[in-house]
Design an enzyme around this catalytic site. Structure first.
Site, mmCIF file in Angstrom:
data_model
loop_
_atom_site.group_PDB
_atom_site.id
_atom_site.type_symbol
_atom_site.label_atom_id
_atom_site.label_comp_id
_atom_site.label_asym_id
_atom_site.label_seq_id
_atom_site.Cartn_x
_atom_site.Cartn_y
_atom_site.Cartn_z
ATOM 1 N N ILE A 154 0.842 -1.209 0.000
ATOM 2 C CA ILE A 154 0.000 0.000 0.000
ATOM 3 C C ILE A 154 0.875 1.255 0.000
ATOM 4 O O ILE A 154 0.549 2.251 -0.646
ATOM 5 C CB ILE A 154 -0.979 -0.019 1.194
ATOM 6 C CG1 ILE A 154 -1.892 -1.252 1.077
ATOM 7 C CG2 ILE A 154 -1.815 1.266 1.250
ATOM 8 C CD1 ILE A 154 -2.730 -1.541 2.313
ATOM 9 N N ARG A 174 11.172 -0.813 7.580
ATOM 10 C CA ARG A 174 11.898 -1.594 8.593
ATOM 11 C C ARG A 174 13.240 -2.131 8.105
ATOM 12 O O ARG A 174 14.260 -2.010 8.772
ATOM 13 C CB ARG A 174 10.982 -2.757 9.014
ATOM 14 C CG ARG A 174 11.554 -3.717 9.988
ATOM 15 C CD ARG A 174 10.558 -4.803 10.284
ATOM 16 N NE ARG A 174 9.932 -5.345 9.051
ATOM 17 C CZ ARG A 174 8.936 -6.187 9.038
ATOM 18 N NH1 ARG A 174 8.413 -6.601 10.166
ATOM 19 N NH2 ARG A 174 8.429 -6.633 7.892
ATOM 20 N N ALA A 230 -3.337 2.890 8.223
ATOM 21 C CA ALA A 230 -2.804 1.572 8.591
ATOM 22 C C ALA A 230 -3.609 0.974 9.748
ATOM 23 O O ALA A 230 -4.581 0.251 9.519
ATOM 24 C CB ALA A 230 -1.322 1.698 8.911
ATOM 25 N N ARG A 231 -3.241 1.293 10.976
ATOM 26 C CA ARG A 231 -4.009 0.861 12.144
ATOM 27 C C ARG A 231 -3.951 1.985 13.186
ATOM 28 O O ARG A 231 -2.899 2.614 13.374
ATOM 29 C CB ARG A 231 -3.433 -0.420 12.755
ATOM 30 C CG ARG A 231 -3.728 -1.692 11.971
ATOM 31 C CD ARG A 231 -5.195 -2.125 12.071
ATOM 32 N NE ARG A 231 -5.476 -3.362 11.346
ATOM 33 C CZ ARG A 231 -5.900 -3.440 10.085
ATOM 34 N NH1 ARG A 231 -6.104 -2.344 9.375
ATOM 35 N NH2 ARG A 231 -6.149 -4.599 9.523
ATOM 36 N N GLU A 260 -11.068 1.686 18.021
ATOM 37 C CA GLU A 260 -12.154 1.542 17.058
ATOM 38 C C GLU A 260 -13.296 0.681 17.608
ATOM 39 O O GLU A 260 -12.994 -0.347 18.222
ATOM 40 C CB GLU A 260 -11.577 0.865 15.803
ATOM 41 C CG GLU A 260 -11.792 1.678 14.566
ATOM 42 C CD GLU A 260 -10.994 1.154 13.407
ATOM 43 O OE1 GLU A 260 -9.836 1.561 13.265
ATOM 44 O OE2 GLU A 260 -11.542 0.346 12.666
ATOM 45 N N HIS A 278 -12.983 3.825 8.784
ATOM 46 C CA HIS A 278 -12.223 2.626 8.363
ATOM 47 C C HIS A 278 -12.772 2.048 7.055
ATOM 48 O O HIS A 278 -13.321 0.944 7.024
ATOM 49 C CB HIS A 278 -12.220 1.561 9.475
ATOM 50 C CG HIS A 278 -11.081 0.596 9.311
ATOM 51 N ND1 HIS A 278 -10.487 -0.053 10.363
ATOM 52 C CD2 HIS A 278 -10.405 0.177 8.196
ATOM 53 C CE1 HIS A 278 -9.517 -0.836 9.923
ATOM 54 N NE2 HIS A 278 -9.452 -0.707 8.595
ATOM 55 N N GLY A 280 -10.839 1.961 4.032
ATOM 56 C CA GLY A 280 -9.753 1.814 3.057
ATOM 57 C C GLY A 280 -10.062 0.828 1.949
ATOM 58 O O GLY A 280 -9.865 1.115 0.773
HETATM 59 P P1 NAP Z 1 2.951 -4.837 3.545
HETATM 60 O O1 NAP Z 1 3.040 -4.995 2.068
HETATM 61 O O2 NAP Z 1 3.365 -5.965 4.413
HETATM 62 O O3 NAP Z 1 3.759 -3.518 3.932
HETATM 63 C C1 NAP Z 1 4.036 -3.172 5.236
HETATM 64 C C2 NAP Z 1 5.334 -2.397 5.242
HETATM 65 O O4 NAP Z 1 5.558 -1.938 6.573
HETATM 66 C C3 NAP Z 1 6.552 -3.221 4.829
HETATM 67 O O5 NAP Z 1 7.236 -2.503 3.850
HETATM 68 C C4 NAP Z 1 7.365 -3.309 6.114
HETATM 69 O O6 NAP Z 1 8.752 -3.163 5.951
HETATM 70 C C5 NAP Z 1 6.942 -2.070 6.839
HETATM 71 N N1 NAP Z 1 7.196 -2.165 8.270
HETATM 72 C C6 NAP Z 1 6.907 -3.166 9.133
HETATM 73 N N2 NAP Z 1 7.314 -2.863 10.372
HETATM 74 C C7 NAP Z 1 7.885 -1.633 10.283
HETATM 75 C C8 NAP Z 1 8.516 -0.777 11.214
HETATM 76 N N3 NAP Z 1 8.643 -1.134 12.495
HETATM 77 N N4 NAP Z 1 9.005 0.406 10.785
HETATM 78 C C9 NAP Z 1 8.900 0.766 9.481
HETATM 79 N N5 NAP Z 1 8.315 -0.012 8.546
HETATM 80 C C10 NAP Z 1 7.814 -1.195 8.945
HETATM 81 O O7 NAP Z 1 1.450 -4.499 3.973
HETATM 82 P P2 NAP Z 1 0.345 -3.721 3.148
HETATM 83 O O8 NAP Z 1 -0.440 -4.672 2.332
HETATM 84 O O9 NAP Z 1 0.972 -2.546 2.491
HETATM 85 O O10 NAP Z 1 -0.605 -3.242 4.357
HETATM 86 C C11 NAP Z 1 -0.101 -2.387 5.363
HETATM 87 C C12 NAP Z 1 -1.102 -2.247 6.484
HETATM 88 O O11 NAP Z 1 -2.190 -1.434 6.077
HETATM 89 C C13 NAP Z 1 -1.781 -3.550 6.934
HETATM 90 O O12 NAP Z 1 -0.995 -4.270 7.854
HETATM 91 C C14 NAP Z 1 -3.077 -3.082 7.527
HETATM 92 O O13 NAP Z 1 -2.950 -2.953 8.922
HETATM 93 C C15 NAP Z 1 -3.309 -1.727 6.883
HETATM 94 N N6 NAP Z 1 -4.511 -1.707 6.024
HETATM 95 C C16 NAP Z 1 -5.523 -0.842 6.319
HETATM 96 C C17 NAP Z 1 -6.633 -0.791 5.496
HETATM 97 C C18 NAP Z 1 -7.772 0.152 5.785
HETATM 98 O O14 NAP Z 1 -8.905 -0.201 5.493
HETATM 99 N N7 NAP Z 1 -7.525 1.331 6.289
HETATM 100 C C19 NAP Z 1 -6.715 -1.614 4.366
HETATM 101 C C20 NAP Z 1 -5.671 -2.468 4.098
HETATM 102 C C21 NAP Z 1 -4.563 -2.496 4.931
HETATM 103 P P3 NAP Z 1 9.765 -4.121 5.206
HETATM 104 O O15 NAP Z 1 9.404 -4.008 3.758
HETATM 105 O O16 NAP Z 1 11.049 -3.527 5.518
HETATM 106 O O17 NAP Z 1 9.530 -5.471 5.782
#
Ligand code: NAP
Length: 315
Positions: A154, A174, A230-231, A260, A278, A280
Site C-alpha cells: 500500500i 523496517r 494503517a491501524r 475503534e 475505516h 480503506g
Molecule cells: P505490507 O506490504 O506488508 O507492507 C508493510 C510495510 O511496513 C513493509 O514494507 C514493512 O517493511 C513495513 N514495516 C513493518 N514494520 C515496520 C517498522 N517497524 N518500521 C517501518 N516499517 C515497517 O502491507 P500492506 O499490504 O501494504 O498493508 C499495510 C497495512 O495497512 C496492513 O498491515 C493493515 O494494517 C493496513 N490496512 C488498512 C486498510 C484500511 O482499510 N484502512 C486496508 C488495508 C490495509 P519491510 O518491507 O522492511 O519489511
C-alpha cells in the site's frame, strides 16, 4: 466441515463455501460477539474480521479448528503464536485491497491539505457567504515532500499517487533501503522532520504501536499533515489532538482509530482533521475479491492444500 463466518461478506464468498460441500454459519452483525464465542470451539474453519479479537484462550477452546481466514491484510487481531502452537493456519487477503486503500490515503491527503471537511461543514450549515480571497485556505501539494512510513504494497501504491500529484516521495521502512526503489530512503526521524505529508503504512506490531507520539509530532514541520490508513494504535491520539488543537501541525487525515469504533472525542470537535470510518478497502470490487480469497483459503486448507496467503504455518 463446519465453517463459521463472523459477518456476512459481499460477492461469491458464501456460494464458494457452500458449493465446496461445507456447512456455513454466518453470524448477523448485531449479535456477533457472544455467538461468535459460542460457535468458535466447534468450528473447523473460521473467517474472521479485523474487529474480531482472537485470543490465546479462544484458540485453546477450539477442538478441531484448522484455519482462521482473516478477511483483511492486517492480522494484528489474532494471537498468531497460539495458532502456530496448535498448528492452526492463519491466512490474510493481501494485494486485492492495495489500490483501494491507497486511494483512501490520497483522499485523506487531499481532504486534509485543502480543508475539505471545514469547507463542506460551512456549506451544508448555510454559512457559505461567497468567494473570498482568504476563504478556506489550504496548502499546495505540488512540489512538496511526501514521506511514507512502511514501503510495502500500500505504501508503494500511495507513493505512485503522490508522484502523480507532483510530490517528491521519500520513505522509511523496517528493512532499510529497497534495491529496486528510486525514492530516497531516510531514517524515521529525518522523514518526520523533512516531510510535508507523512503517511503511515506499516502493520500494527509491538514495534509500530504508538510510533507517532508527542515527541514525533514535535519534530514535524509546523505545516505537516499526518495521514493514517494503517491501524489506529500507530498514533497516540491524545497527543495528536493536542498537536492539532494547538496548531503544532497543520492537519491530519485518519481512516483508523486507537479504540475503534470509538473516535477520540477531541478529534471529533476539530476542523483540521479529516476522519473516515475505516473504509480503506471499501469498494464492491475489492471486498468481493477479499471474500473470494478468504473462501478459497478455507476450501484449500480443509482439503489439505497449501493456501495462497498463509501468514504463519506452511502446510
Ligand atoms: P505490507 O506490504 O506488508 O507492507 C508493510 C510495510 O511496513 C513493509 O514494507 C514493512 O517493511 C513495513 N514495516 C513493518 N514494520 C515496520 C517498522 N517497524 N518500521 C517501518 N516499517 C515497517 O502491507 P500492506 O499490504 O501494504 O498493508 C499495510 C497495512 O495497512 C496492513 O498491515 C493493515 O494494517 C493496513 N490496512 C488498512 C486498510 C484500511 O482499510 N484502512 C486496508 C488495508 C490495509 P519491510 O518491507 O522492511 O519489511
Amino acid at each position: 466441515m463446519k465453517v463459521l463466518a463472523s459477518r456476512p461478506i459481499p460477492g461469491g464468498f458464501e456460494s464458494m463455501i457452500r458449493e465446496s460441500g461445507h456447512e456455513l454459519k454466518i453470524l448477523a452483525q448485531e449479535r456477533e460477539t457472544q455467538e461468535f464465542l459460542a460457535e468458535f470451539p466447534d468450528s473447523d474453519a473460521v473467517v474472521a474480521m479485523l474487529s474480531d479479537q482472537i485470543s490465546a484462550d479462544m484458540i485453546q477452546s477450539a477442538k478441531h479448528l484448522r484455519i482462521i481466514s482473516n478477511y483483511a491484510v492486517g492480522y494484528n487481531n489474532i494471537d498468531l503464536k497460539a495458532c502456530s502452537e496448535k498448528k492452526i493456519v492463519v491466512t490474510n487477503t493481501p494485494d486485492v485491497l492495495t489500490e483501494a486503500t491507497a486511494d483512501i490515503a490520497m483522499t485523506l491527503t487531499l481532504m486534509a491539505a485543502r480543508n475539505i471537511y471545514a469547507g463542506q461543514k460551512q456549506l451544508y450549515s448555510g454559512n457559505f457567504l461567497g468567494w473570498r480571497p482568504s476563504g478556506m485556505l489550504g496548502l499546495d501539494l505540488y512540489g512538496k515532500k511526501f514521506g511514507i512510513v512502511g514501503l510495502g504494497r500500500i505504501g508503494i501504491a500511495t507513493a505512485k499517487r503522490a508522484e502523480a500529484f507532483g510530490m517528491r516521495v521519500l520513505y522509511h521502512t523496517r528493512s532499510g533501503p529497497k534495491p529496486l526503489v528510486s525514492y530516497p530512503y531516510v531514517p524515521l526521524e529525518s522523514l518526520l522532520c523533512d516531510s510535508d505529508v507523512i503517511s503511515l503504512h506499516t502493520p500494527l506490531t509491538p514495534e509500530t504501536c504508538r510510533m507517532i507520539g508527542r515527541k514525533e509530532l514535535n519534530i514535524m514541520k509546523k505545516n505537516a499533515i499526518l495521514i493514517n490508513t494503517a491501524r489506529g494504535p500507530l498514533i497516540d491520539e491524545s497527543a495528536l489532538a493536542d498537536a492539532l488543537e494547538s496548531g503544532r501541525i497543520f492537519a491530519a487525515g485518519l481512516d483508523v482509530y486507537e479504540e475503534e469504533p470509538k473516535v477520540h472525542p477531541r478529534l471529533l470537535k476539530l476542523e483540521n482533521v479529516a476522519l473516515l470510518p475505516h473504509m480503506g478497502s471499501a469498494t464492491v470490487e475489492t471486498r468481493t475479491k477479499m471474500g473470494e480469497i478468504a473462501a478459497q483459503a478455507v476450501i484449500d486448507v480443509l482439503a489439505g492444500v497449501k493456501p495462497a496467503h498463509p501468514v504463519n504455518l506452511v502446510l
